[in-house]
Design an enzyme around this catalytic site. Structure first.
Site, mmCIF file in Angstrom:
data_model
loop_
_atom_site.group_PDB
_atom_site.id
_atom_site.type_symbol
_atom_site.label_atom_id
_atom_site.label_comp_id
_atom_site.label_asym_id
_atom_site.label_seq_id
_atom_site.Cartn_x
_atom_site.Cartn_y
_atom_site.Cartn_z
ATOM 1 C CE LYS A 1 -6.752 -3.678 8.356
ATOM 2 N NZ LYS A 1 -5.505 -3.163 7.792
ATOM 3 C CE LYS B 1 -7.491 -1.351 4.705
ATOM 4 N NZ LYS B 1 -6.177 -0.939 4.146
ATOM 5 C CB CYS C 1 -0.932 -0.003 1.211
ATOM 6 S SG CYS C 1 -2.282 1.203 1.108
ATOM 7 C CB CYS D 1 -4.425 3.766 -0.086
ATOM 8 S SG CYS D 1 -4.865 3.536 1.656
ATOM 9 N NE ARG E 1 -6.501 4.811 9.353
ATOM 10 C CZ ARG E 1 -7.730 5.089 8.946
ATOM 11 N NH1 ARG E 1 -8.387 6.105 9.501
ATOM 12 N NH2 ARG E 1 -8.299 4.378 8.002
#
Length: 325
Positions: free
Chosen positions: A247, A194, A117, A127, A204
């Protein structure tokens, strides 16, 4: 029926004999975060027992993991320099490529999966390359870079590529790039479903990848959409994904089950940072029995249909299982 089941549960060894779901350490992948520099091991306040580590500490960690019987890792990188296109990820000297080479040299038995990513490498935290008119990611321009990054990481010795950008067509693009570069044998574990989730906050912090503006809802899944979520994984399978993924997992077990019922491909789940932190902090506060709650939670993922579990709990589980021997 009631009396028969009660008899089967009366003795703990009998309960073990008829237990339907079990946790096997070989089904787990442990995430690691490598940061540029030397002698660095920074614990993250929002994720107890999770660290940013420089390459030297990553190698020490891998040595410990092998002793615990953990042979699968997922590697994330934290570069020192970021720009608008994440160009640090497009050089063979970038932090994940360097670290992968070192791990495969020192610990060849460890299976190194690499996150693919750009959010950690861009100065805006999104991203991929930005479409400034739309103030979102330019899907097709980002695909080109994902293909380049995949080949660089394969050349560094990565055993599996795990694209998490949620770009349309990313799996087919990466597959073609790998095949063209003579890496047809390298599998792709796609972050195929996701969700745009509030459960990523602590990640993060550790990956230093928060968006500087807006959010990622334009390219991550709407958590209200069940059918779309299933379709995303099935589309990635058609494009050539070897392993699918959901996810987060804890509040998406219904999606895990439905995808599992619609595919024969291996299904992974990512037990994300927010889920991990909630258990950790609740245990620290004395609100739950942390170890028992952790095992129960991990068992629910397997019961729902997960073949592979990516989890920050992996080391703790390994120590528990070693104690059972």
């Amino acid at each position: 029926m009631f009396k028969r089941m009660r008899r089967l549960r009366y003795n703990p060894h009998m309960r073990s004999l008829v237990q339907e779901t079990r946790l096997n350490l070989q089904d787990f992948i442990y995430p690691l975060f490598v940061i540029e520099g030397e002698g660095i091991k920074n614990e993250i306040a929002s994720m107890p027992d999770v660290y940013q580590m420089s390459k030297d500490y990553i190698l020490k960690e891998c040595e410990e993991l092998q002793k615990l019987g953990i042979y699968h890792i997922l590697l994330f990188g934290i570069p020192s320099c970021k720009d608008s296109i994440g160009s640090a990820a497009l050089k063979d000297t970038h932090i994940v490529a360097q670290t992968t080479k070192l791990i495969k040299k020192e610990f060849p038995q460890i299976v190194v999966s690499v996150d693919l990513c750009f959010c950690e490498y861009t100065d805006h935290g999104h991203c991929g390359i930005l479409d400034h008119k739309l103030q979102s990611v330019d899907n097709d321009a980002t695909l080109i870079n994902l293909g380049k990054q995949a080949v660089i990481l394969a050349q560094a010795g990565a055993d599996m590529i795990a694209p998490s950008a949620m770009m349309d067509g990313m799996v087919s693009t990466i597959r073609k790039a790998l095949d063209h570069a003579n890496f047809a044998h390298i599998p792709i574990m796609s972050y195929s479903t996701k969700f745009a989730s509030a459960y990523y906050g602590p990640f993060r912090d550790v990956a230093q990848s928060s968006p500087s503006f807006g959010d990622r809802k334009s390219y991550q899944e709407d958590y209200a959409n069940r059918r779309e979520a299933i379709l995303e994984s099935l589309e990635d399978e058609k494009e050539g994904a070897d392993i699918l993924m959901v996810k987060p997992v804890l509040i998406y077990l219904d999606i895990v089950r439905e995808i599992k019922d619609k595919t024969l491909a291996p299904l992974a789940i990512y037990n994300v940072s927010g889920e991990y932190a909630m258990l950790k902090l609740a245990g620290k506060a004395g609100l739950i029995d942390y170890q028992k709650a952790m095992i129960e939670t991990l068992m629910s993922f397997k019961r729902a249909g997960a073949d592979i579990i990516i989890s920050y709990h992996t080391k703790e589980l390994a120590k528990i299982l070693q104690g059972d021997k």
